[in-house]
Design a protein around this motif. Sequence first.
Motif, PDB file in Angstrom:
ATOM      1  N   UNK A   1      35.713  24.650  60.100  1.00  0.00           N
ATOM      2  CA  UNK A   1      35.733  23.453  59.253  1.00  0.00           C
ATOM      3  C   UNK A   1      36.297  23.777  57.871  1.00  0.00           C
ATOM      4  N   UNK A   2      35.899  24.893  57.301  1.00  0.00           N
ATOM      5  CA  UNK A   2      36.377  25.225  55.957  1.00  0.00           C
ATOM      6  C   UNK A   2      37.869  25.563  55.948  1.00  0.00           C
ATOM      7  N   UNK A   3      38.343  26.224  56.990  1.00  0.00           N
ATOM      8  CA  UNK A   3      39.787  26.508  57.063  1.00  0.00           C
ATOM      9  C   UNK A   3      40.577  25.206  57.171  1.00  0.00           C
TER      10      UNK A   3
ATOM     11  N   UNK B   1      26.747  29.711  66.609  1.00  0.00           N
ATOM     12  CA  UNK B   1      27.646  28.561  66.728  1.00  0.00           C
ATOM     13  C   UNK B   1      27.874  27.887  65.384  1.00  0.00           C
ATOM     14  N   UNK B   2      26.813  27.701  64.594  1.00  0.00           N
ATOM     15  CA  UNK B   2      26.976  27.005  63.324  1.00  0.00           C
ATOM     16  C   UNK B   2      27.869  27.795  62.376  1.00  0.00           C
ATOM     17  N   UNK B   3      27.811  29.108  62.456  1.00  0.00           N
ATOM     18  CA  UNK B   3      28.659  29.951  61.611  1.00  0.00           C
ATOM     19  C   UNK B   3      30.118  29.827  62.021  1.00  0.00           C
ATOM     20  N   UNK B   4      30.373  29.833  63.313  1.00  0.00           N
ATOM     21  CA  UNK B   4      31.753  29.705  63.780  1.00  0.00           C
ATOM     22  C   UNK B   4      32.322  28.326  63.449  1.00  0.00           C
ATOM     23  N   UNK B   5      31.512  27.297  63.620  1.00  0.00           N
ATOM     24  CA  UNK B   5      31.968  25.939  63.286  1.00  0.00           C
ATOM     25  C   UNK B   5      32.240  25.819  61.790  1.00  0.00           C
ATOM     26  N   UNK B   6      31.385  26.419  60.983  1.00  0.00           N
ATOM     27  CA  UNK B   6      31.576  26.362  59.532  1.00  0.00           C
ATOM     28  C   UNK B   6      32.891  27.000  59.121  1.00  0.00           C
TER      29      UNK B   6
ATOM     30  N   UNK C   1      31.917  27.064  49.941  1.00  0.00           N
ATOM     31  CA  UNK C   1      31.160  27.404  51.153  1.00  0.00           C
ATOM     32  C   UNK C   1      31.481  28.812  51.625  1.00  0.00           C
ATOM     33  N   UNK C   2      32.757  29.138  51.695  1.00  0.00           N
ATOM     34  CA  UNK C   2      33.161  30.466  52.172  1.00  0.00           C
ATOM     35  C   UNK C   2      32.730  31.558  51.194  1.00  0.00           C
ATOM     36  N   UNK C   3      32.832  31.274  49.896  1.00  0.00           N
ATOM     37  CA  UNK C   3      32.425  32.271  48.908  1.00  0.00           C
ATOM     38  C   UNK C   3      30.927  32.543  48.979  1.00  0.00           C
ATOM     39  N   UNK C   4      30.125  31.471  49.080  1.00  0.00           N
ATOM     40  CA  UNK C   4      28.674  31.652  49.145  1.00  0.00           C
ATOM     41  C   UNK C   4      28.272  32.338  50.438  1.00  0.00           C
ATOM     42  N   UNK C   5      28.891  31.954  51.541  1.00  0.00           N
ATOM     43  CA  UNK C   5      28.571  32.608  52.812  1.00  0.00           C
ATOM     44  C   UNK C   5      28.883  34.096  52.752  1.00  0.00           C
TER      45      UNK C   5
ATOM     46  N   UNK D   1      28.314  22.326  50.153  1.00  0.00           N
ATOM     47  CA  UNK D   1      28.769  23.717  50.224  1.00  0.00           C
ATOM     48  C   UNK D   1      27.601  24.685  50.137  1.00  0.00           C
ATOM     49  N   UNK D   2      26.654  24.417  49.255  1.00  0.00           N
ATOM     50  CA  UNK D   2      25.481  25.292  49.127  1.00  0.00           C
ATOM     51  C   UNK D   2      24.656  25.272  50.401  1.00  0.00           C
ATOM     52  N   UNK D   3      24.435  24.067  50.943  1.00  0.00           N
ATOM     53  CA  UNK D   3      23.621  23.952  52.162  1.00  0.00           C
ATOM     54  C   UNK D   3      24.317  24.629  53.342  1.00  0.00           C
ATOM     55  N   UNK D   4      25.595  24.301  53.547  1.00  0.00           N
ATOM     56  CA  UNK D   4      26.302  24.826  54.708  1.00  0.00           C
ATOM     57  C   UNK D   4      26.593  26.321  54.572  1.00  0.00           C
ATOM     58  N   UNK D   5      26.927  26.774  53.359  1.00  0.00           N
ATOM     59  CA  UNK D   5      27.183  28.191  53.155  1.00  0.00           C
ATOM     60  C   UNK D   5      25.945  29.032  53.407  1.00  0.00           C
TER      61      UNK D   5
END
Length: 319
Positions: free
Chosen positions: A136-138, A128-133, A198-202, A114-118
């Motif tokens: 994926x989280x949803x 693209x990576x932001x949209x995929x993230x 992930x969503x909170x950190x992003x 979560x820390x890495x991906x966020x």
Amino acid sequence: MAVYILRRALGVLVVMFAVVTAMFLLLHASPVSPVNQLAPQVAADPAARAAVEHRMGLDRPLVVQYADYIGGLPTGDFGVSLYDGSPVADQVGRALPVSLELGFLAALVAGVPAVVLGTWSALRQGRAVDRVTRVVTVVAMSLPGYWLAVVLLVTVDNPDYLPGAGGFVRFSDDPVRNVQVLLLPAVVLGLAAFAMITRSLRGGLVEAYASDHVAFARAMGATPMQVLRRVALRGAVVPTLTVAGVLIGGLLSGTVLVENVFQIPGLGQLMVTAFQREDYQLALGGCVATAAIFLVLNLLVDVLYLVVDPRTRQGLACD
């Protein structure tokens, strides 16, 4: 700072007292009784029932039972199981390390990615990576835990590397096998937490990068890594800590479903067994242990606020 921590610790004790009182009253107000688990001829005989209830101490006034229970808690006395007469503290003591280990592994499975991906998603906002993230989280938050556990048991069960239900081995006996057995349950348990952290950190990082603090740091010539480590993360970590503290507390204490599906002998399975046997003394001991874990972890999160956010320490100094 010491006064703040002491005040928070006293608050935890007050909440713990309220939780124990509420659980005690709810369980003892229920119509179930461990006497119902006896042989039908005993359960149906009023004299036999009265004798068994007297032996278990269930015929005493509720106030007396409550006072005895509360008085024993400071010394670690959770009473005895109404099913087999064994000390509840011993059964909780055997199950608690298993649940803590599963929760800790689930926290690693959830927290590290979560820390890495966020962070990566926030740095590549709109790409693209932001949209995929976000997708994926949803999806991760939408997957029912019970359904995912069953699917993994059916599709991924590999006795040699990723065994499914059963076959639990304690870490002290075989560390490698222990991790193999707990890995699938940890993934199921930590998936939703991974998505929310992930969503909170992003979100926190995106907001931090739009702040004047980051603009000032960039104007002063700070490198992108310095901006991330010294400015952006400091602004994003506090709300993320709040979310992570609640979620990780739930991981360590709310393992009832996962432990029963994967047959892990932790607190969750212990409480289900207790309720099936109508052994509310054992069920109460498990509830007290899980509540204590959750409250202590949230106390640790409150203390971490003082470490990561200087504004909190300044506010305490002003008080």
